[in-house]
Design an enzyme around this catalytic site. Structure first.
Site, mmCIF file in Angstrom:
data_model
loop_
_atom_site.group_PDB
_atom_site.id
_atom_site.type_symbol
_atom_site.label_atom_id
_atom_site.label_comp_id
_atom_site.label_asym_id
_atom_site.label_seq_id
_atom_site.Cartn_x
_atom_site.Cartn_y
_atom_site.Cartn_z
ATOM 1 N N ASP A 159 0.536 -1.137 -0.074
ATOM 2 C CA ASP A 159 -0.084 -0.005 0.170
ATOM 3 C C ASP A 159 0.696 0.969 -0.495
ATOM 4 O O ASP A 159 0.109 1.917 -0.827
ATOM 5 C CB ASP A 159 -1.086 0.045 1.583
ATOM 6 C CG ASP A 159 -2.674 -0.906 1.053
ATOM 7 O OD1 ASP A 159 -2.069 -1.279 -0.147
ATOM 8 O OD2 ASP A 159 -2.659 -1.051 2.090
ATOM 9 N N ASP A 179 -3.026 11.625 22.165
ATOM 10 C CA ASP A 179 -1.998 10.954 21.033
ATOM 11 C C ASP A 179 -2.174 12.056 19.776
ATOM 12 O O ASP A 179 -1.387 11.898 18.498
ATOM 13 C CB ASP A 179 -1.754 9.429 20.688
ATOM 14 C CG ASP A 179 -1.237 9.157 22.397
ATOM 15 O OD1 ASP A 179 -0.516 10.663 23.363
ATOM 16 O OD2 ASP A 179 -1.102 7.840 22.918
ATOM 17 N N ALA A 229 -6.858 1.758 7.415
ATOM 18 C CA ALA A 229 -5.741 0.991 7.338
ATOM 19 C C ALA A 229 -5.357 2.120 9.004
ATOM 20 O O ALA A 229 -5.873 1.250 9.676
ATOM 21 C CB ALA A 229 -4.612 2.758 6.466
#
Length: 368
Positions: free
Chosen positions: A75, A179, A191
């Site tokens: 990818d 985060d 993804a």
């Protein structure tokens, strides 16, 4: 005019370079013109192996004259190729040589068949939504870029959370330390957003995703919003924690406190070539190796009988046995008859008759 196919490969992998040489030779034998970048050609020639005649993109042939880009790799290689053809409408066809390869259309074992499909023109083009990303600092636009999978705002310091406020359609939703925040397309839902706990969205669904990363907040659920909406993340100034913007994990920019990142649907999609009309559900099962044992699927009406034999219905039977004193008794357990001579002082539970046959001849219960 001969058809020109740009072949892009992961030159850091030997199997990818072998696949590139094989593809170029097969395209040349079929009468098509294989095209390489100068960098890829030098990497392939460095191995000392023979190469089929090729042309160089942007030297011998313009990028707009390329019919199709054949990408050999994972990818990441497809995302790199998407950057190369961003200014044109050339479709990408990926051959997976990596791990999952969600964007790829075929595997290494089917390379020969893939080239044959390209030669015969047996492919369709699927348009995938992309993101338009703008970064503002002090009310000035400092960056304008795009992404196919996602744009992620992440903490720039490992020891500190980044303080942000998330917004949809210029309305604030929540403020928290985290985060980071992932803003993704349906293509990117499998993804980075997938790893962060976001939903899997079918590619044909028009939607945008906003997924917080390890947010220190009560409300930090993944959001699915309209493709006509605008998502925004502002890096707050109440701490000195800085952020970092990543687009598809390839393009990055620093985000000092006070920065604002706006993400919309891009007017220009990314074109992916498809050889097979494989349902996305089947692609999910194959790529993630999901267990589907036991599925029987829809059957014609004449085949919809049960696969196992029907079990008989078992009904319990209750037998009633009559006692000599006229009180019925169930076959299970003992029934204590009511004695009208018992005192009605509320303690009848301790003063009921013993149903045993040990009674006096007068019918009175012996004293205890």
């Amino acid at each position: 005019m001969s058809r020109k196919i740009l072949v892009m490969t992961h030159t850091g992998r030997r199997d990818a370079k072998d696949a590139a040489r094989q593809s170029c030779a097969q395209l040349h034998e079929a009468g098509l013109i294989p095209v390489l970048s100068r960098r890829d050609l030098e990497a392939l020639r460095a191995d000392g192996q023979t190469m089929a005649p090729v042309e160089i993109v942007e030297e011998d042939v313009a990028l707009r004259d390329i019919e199709l880009v054949m990408v050999l790799g994972g990818d990441g290689s497809i995302l790199r190729a998407a950057e190369v053809v961003r200014g044109v409408d050339t479709p990408l066809l990926g051959v997976n040589l990596g791990h999952v390869g969600f964007l790829a259309e075929s595997e290494r074992s089917g390379l020969t068949e893939t080239v044959e499909a390209i030669v015969d023109g047996r492919y369709t083009v699927e348009r995938r939504m992309a993101l338009d990303v703008t970064v503002w600092e002090n009310q000035k636009r400092v960056l304008h870029t795009w992404a196919l999978n996602e744009a992620s705002v992440e903490k720039g310091n490992r020891e500190k959370m980044v303080e942000v406020v998330i917004e949809v359609d210029r309305r604030p939703l929540s403020t928290f330390g985290c985060d980071g925040v992932v803003m993704a397309t349906p293509t990117g839902s499998t993804a980075y957003a997938f790893s962060a706990g976001g939903p899997v969205v079918w590619p044909e669904v028009e939607a945008l995703l906003l997924v917080p990363l390890s947010a220190h907040a009560l409300f930090s659920r993944p959001l699915v919003i309209s493709p006509r909406s605008m998502m925004a993340v502002e890096v707050l100034t109440r701490t000195d924690a800085r952020g970092v913007l990543w687009c598809d994990g390839r393009r990055t920019a620093d985000l000092p406190p006070g920065c604002r990142i706006e993400v919309r649907r891009s007017d220009k999609p990314v074109n992916l070539a498809r050889m097979h009309a494989t349902p996305f559900s089947e692609r999910l099962v194959k790529k993630f190796e999901l267990p589907t044992a036991g599925w029987r699927g829809p059957l014609p009406s004449h085949q919809q009988e049960a696969k196992t034999s029907a079990l008989p219905m078992v009904q319990p039977k209750h037998n009633v046995i009559s006692e000599a004193n006229g009180f019925p008794k169930l076959s299970v357990g003992r029934e204590i008859p009511y004695d009208p001579r018992s005192p009605q002082d509320g303690n009848t539970a301790d003063q009921v008759l013993d149903p045993s046959p040990e009674q006096s001849s007068s019918g009175e219960t012996p004293s205890r």
